[in-house]
Design a protein around this motif. Structure first.
Motif, PDB file in Angstrom:
ATOM      1  N   LEU A  41      -4.335  -0.938  -1.770  1.00 41.14           N
ATOM      2  CA  LEU A  41      -4.493  -1.987  -0.759  1.00 41.14           C
ATOM      3  C   LEU A  41      -3.212  -2.791  -0.623  1.00 41.14           C
ATOM      4  O   LEU A  41      -2.331  -2.720  -1.482  1.00 41.14           O
ATOM      5  N   SER A  42      -3.123  -3.539   0.476  1.00 42.21           N
ATOM      6  CA  SER A  42      -1.928  -4.327   0.778  1.00 42.21           C
ATOM      7  C   SER A  42      -2.377  -5.733   1.163  1.00 42.21           C
ATOM      8  O   SER A  42      -3.260  -5.893   2.009  1.00 42.21           O
ATOM      9  N   ALA A  43      -1.748  -6.759   0.563  1.00 39.47           N
ATOM     10  CA  ALA A  43      -2.213  -8.142   0.760  1.00 39.47           C
ATOM     11  C   ALA A  43      -2.076  -8.628   2.205  1.00 39.47           C
ATOM     12  O   ALA A  43      -2.908  -9.385   2.685  1.00 39.47           O
ATOM     13  N   HIS A  44      -1.012  -8.170   2.897  1.00 41.91           N
ATOM     14  CA  HIS A  44      -0.769  -8.770   4.222  1.00 41.91           C
ATOM     15  C   HIS A  44      -1.772  -8.325   5.273  1.00 41.91           C
ATOM     16  O   HIS A  44      -1.809  -8.875   6.370  1.00 41.91           O
ATOM     17  N   LYS A  45      -2.604  -7.334   4.943  1.00 46.03           N
ATOM     18  CA  LYS A  45      -3.649  -6.939   5.906  1.00 46.03           C
ATOM     19  C   LYS A  45      -4.883  -7.818   5.749  1.00 46.03           C
ATOM     20  O   LYS A  45      -5.811  -7.732   6.547  1.00 46.03           O
ATOM     21  N   LEU A  46      -4.935  -8.620   4.687  1.00 45.68           N
ATOM     22  CA  LEU A  46      -6.091  -9.482   4.483  1.00 45.68           C
ATOM     23  C   LEU A  46      -5.669 -10.936   4.319  1.00 45.68           C
ATOM     24  O   LEU A  46      -6.235 -11.694   3.553  1.00 45.68           O
TER      25      LEU A  46
ATOM     26  N   VAL B 290      -8.440   6.557  -2.696  1.00 49.04           N
ATOM     27  CA  VAL B 290      -8.807   6.016  -1.386  1.00 49.04           C
ATOM     28  C   VAL B 290      -7.778   4.964  -0.960  1.00 49.04           C
ATOM     29  O   VAL B 290      -7.495   4.028  -1.708  1.00 49.04           O
ATOM     30  N   ASP B 291      -7.224   5.134   0.236  1.00 50.94           N
ATOM     31  CA  ASP B 291      -6.354   4.119   0.825  1.00 50.94           C
ATOM     32  C   ASP B 291      -7.269   3.162   1.600  1.00 50.94           C
ATOM     33  O   ASP B 291      -7.703   3.462   2.712  1.00 50.94           O
ATOM     34  N   ALA B 292      -7.567   2.022   0.966  1.00 53.89           N
ATOM     35  CA  ALA B 292      -8.524   1.074   1.559  1.00 53.89           C
ATOM     36  C   ALA B 292      -7.806  -0.090   2.255  1.00 53.89           C
ATOM     37  O   ALA B 292      -8.396  -1.156   2.466  1.00 53.89           O
ATOM     38  N   THR B 293      -6.543   0.124   2.628  1.00 55.32           N
ATOM     39  CA  THR B 293      -5.723  -0.932   3.226  1.00 55.32           C
ATOM     40  C   THR B 293      -6.371  -1.560   4.463  1.00 55.32           C
ATOM     41  O   THR B 293      -6.282  -2.762   4.665  1.00 55.32           O
ATOM     42  N   GLN B 294      -6.999  -0.744   5.300  1.00 51.47           N
ATOM     43  CA  GLN B 294      -7.581  -1.279   6.543  1.00 51.47           C
ATOM     44  C   GLN B 294      -9.077  -1.552   6.392  1.00 51.47           C
ATOM     45  O   GLN B 294      -9.760  -1.814   7.387  1.00 51.47           O
ATOM     46  N   PHE B 295      -9.570  -1.481   5.182  1.00 47.14           N
ATOM     47  CA  PHE B 295     -11.007  -1.653   4.940  1.00 47.14           C
ATOM     48  C   PHE B 295     -11.307  -2.959   4.213  1.00 47.14           C
ATOM     49  O   PHE B 295     -12.201  -3.715   4.610  1.00 47.14           O
TER      50      PHE B 295
ATOM     51  N   ALA C  15       0.815  -1.209   0.000  1.00 51.47           N
ATOM     52  CA  ALA C  15       0.000   0.000   0.000  1.00 51.47           C
ATOM     53  C   ALA C  15       0.854   1.267   0.000  1.00 51.47           C
ATOM     54  O   ALA C  15       0.461   2.291  -0.558  1.00 51.47           O
ATOM     55  N   THR C  16       2.010   1.203   0.639  1.00 58.09           N
ATOM     56  CA  THR C  16       2.861   2.398   0.664  1.00 58.09           C
ATOM     57  C   THR C  16       3.208   2.809  -0.767  1.00 58.09           C
ATOM     58  O   THR C  16       3.051   3.981  -1.146  1.00 58.09           O
ATOM     59  N   GLU C  17       3.649   1.822  -1.550  1.00 63.04           N
ATOM     60  CA  GLU C  17       3.987   2.143  -2.942  1.00 63.04           C
ATOM     61  C   GLU C  17       2.740   2.534  -3.735  1.00 63.04           C
ATOM     62  O   GLU C  17       2.783   3.473  -4.552  1.00 63.04           O
TER      63      GLU C  17
HETATM   64  N1  PMP Z   1      -2.120   2.544   4.662  1.00 69.29           N
HETATM   65  C1  PMP Z   1      -2.672   2.101   5.787  1.00 69.29           C
HETATM   66  C2  PMP Z   1      -3.989   2.673   6.236  1.00 69.29           C
HETATM   67  C3  PMP Z   1      -2.024   1.129   6.560  1.00 69.29           C
HETATM   68  O1  PMP Z   1      -2.557   0.710   7.695  1.00 69.29           O
HETATM   69  C4  PMP Z   1      -0.780   0.619   6.110  1.00 69.29           C
HETATM   70  C5  PMP Z   1      -0.030  -0.446   6.875  1.00 69.29           C
HETATM   71  N2  PMP Z   1       0.128  -0.201   8.236  1.00 69.29           N
HETATM   72  C6  PMP Z   1      -0.252   1.122   4.908  1.00 69.29           C
HETATM   73  C7  PMP Z   1      -0.950   2.071   4.215  1.00 69.29           C
HETATM   74  C8  PMP Z   1       1.062   0.632   4.369  1.00 69.29           C
HETATM   75  O2  PMP Z   1       0.988  -0.704   3.961  1.00 69.29           O
HETATM   76  P1  PMP Z   1       2.329  -1.488   3.593  1.00 69.29           P
HETATM   77  O3  PMP Z   1       3.228  -1.370   4.788  1.00 69.29           O
HETATM   78  O4  PMP Z   1       1.890  -2.880   3.377  1.00 69.29           O
HETATM   79  O5  PMP Z   1       2.898  -0.843   2.394  1.00 69.29           O
END
Ligand code: PMP
Length: 383
Positions: free
Chosen positions: A197-202, A174-179, A69-71
């Motif tokens: 989104l980021s895979a490791h959160k799901l 929209v940063d939907a990483t935690q959604f 998600a950061t990238e």
């Molecule tokens: N956005 C949100 C809302 C997050 O909670 C996180 C992870 N803590 C990130 C972005 C970044 O995700 P990642 O470290 O997998 O790149």
């Protein structure tokens, strides 16, 4: 061990590790190679992309795989801003409670002279929509807002902000990483230009995620190369992409799973508040994702509570994993106007699929007796 730090990361779902291992063993070729092994990898990549797209409600060509998600957040903001600036819309509006890495990017852009604004939140952590309406004006090219906050779990009013952004002709990210994975999600229905989104959160692997980008929206790549339709260069991380797809496939009935977890979270909060004086839940007045409880025990410093939790075999954190360990209070709580000493007492318990009613019962039976004497001292000290 009882793991209550699911907002930091989640354990892999059944099938994820096996799918990744199989790809690393038999599908390790470069998907751009023309020989049969490369073509096999290319087909596996296409299948994984189709499966990710199906799960997220986007077209396969709208999913750009990134390292997380950061990238994806960087690609969205830098890539969409470049086009907006050329169109005479240089301003970017963020919320004040975005993920720390995203806010750091906003500050870098501001230092480079990009006009940047931050929408504040109310005391309950909910976005201040009046301020959003004031800040989203004609020179705004991009609005970037998270769907759910990683610390409080507060659900942000994405549809309202999208309407404000689109009314002035701005793009919405929209940063939907935690959604995603905690509530039903459909990219097409959300109606925004870009989603991270980021895979490791799901329950997928770390180091893989995606930017979903609506077809036809111009994006300036940040890494050159022909992969991902020239939008993100670099050899595709096929094992991780396959693991990401497997995690999304394993999500199942998200709504039912989320309801079960929310029920446990509510029982946990109610039980702690019954058992101990001075337990306050941050964001309790706002709609929240069901897995997150961000609370304080009077003004007991977070590290004291975390140490007791560790003694009980419970893994939790004092807030975002990326900033915990620091002595500065959370920027999210500061934006909510929480006094410093209250903020330094914040502990985040984030539940997940593996959390059981027994875990919560155990915590409610064991934590209050450990904290009660400390809270009495705390109260006596404050008096
Ligand atoms: N956005 C949100 C809302 C997050 O909670 C996180 C992870 N803590 C990130 C972005 C970044 O995700 P990642 O470290 O997998 O790149």
């Amino acid at each position: 061990m009882i793991y209550l730090d699911h907002n930091a990361t989640t354990p892999p779902a059944p099938g994820v590790v096996q799918a990744m291992l199989a790809t690393m063993t038999d599908g390790w070729a470069n998907a751009s190679s023309q020989h049969p092994l490369g073509q096999q990898a290319k087909r596996a990549l296409a299948a994984a992309r189709a499966s990710v797209a199906r799960a997220l409600g986007c077209k396969p060509s709208e999913a750009i795989f990134t390292s997380g998600a950061t990238e994806a957040n960087h690609l969205a903001v830098l890539g969409l801003h470049a086009a907006a600036r050329e169109a005479g819309r240089p301003r970017i509006v963020f919320s004040a409670v975005e993920h720390a890495g995203h806010l750091a990017l906003a500050r870098v852009l501001a230092a480079q002279g990009v006009p940047v604004d931050f929408i504040g939140v109310r005391a309950d952590g909910m976005l201040d929509l009046d301020e959003a309406a004031r800040l989203i004006g004609a020179d705004v090219g991009l609005v970037s807002l998270m769907a759910a906050n990683n610390e409080t779990g507060v659900l942000m009013p994405v549809a309202d902000v999208r309407a404000l952004a689109h009314a002035v002709g701005a793009r919405m990210h929209v940063d939907a990483t935690q959604f995603i994975g905690k509530a039903p999600f459909d990219f097409a229905a959300l109606g925004v230009e870009a989603v991270s989104l980021s895979a490791h959160k799901l329950r997928g692997p770390k180091g893989i995620g995606a930017l979903l980008l609506r077809q036809g929206v111009a994006l300036r790549p940040q890494m050159q190369g022909s992969q991902e339709r020239h939008r993100r260069g670099g050899t595709e991380n096929l094992p991780a992409i396959v693991g990401f797809a497997a995690a999304l496939d394993a999500l199942g009935d998200v709504e039912a799973k989320a309801a079960r977890v929310a029920h446990l979270r509510d029982a946990l909060e109610a039980g702690l508040q019954r058992a101990l004086p001075g337990v306050r839940v941050f964001g309790a007045g706002a709609p929240r994702v069901g897995c997150t409880s961000y609370l304080r025990f009077g003004q007991l410093p977070a590290e004291v509570v975390l140490q007791r939790l560790e003694q009980l075999g419970v893994c939790a954190s004092s807030g975002a994993a990326c900033s915990s360990g620091g002595s500065e209070p959370s920027h999210v709580l500061a934006a909510m106007g929480v006094p410093r000493d209250d903020a330094l007492a914040a502990v985040r318990l984030s539940l997940g699929e593996a959390t059981t009613a027994r875990d919560i019962e155990y915590l409610l039976a064991t934590l209050p007796p450990l904290l009660a004497p400390l809270l009495e001292n705390d109260a006596a000290h404050a008096a």
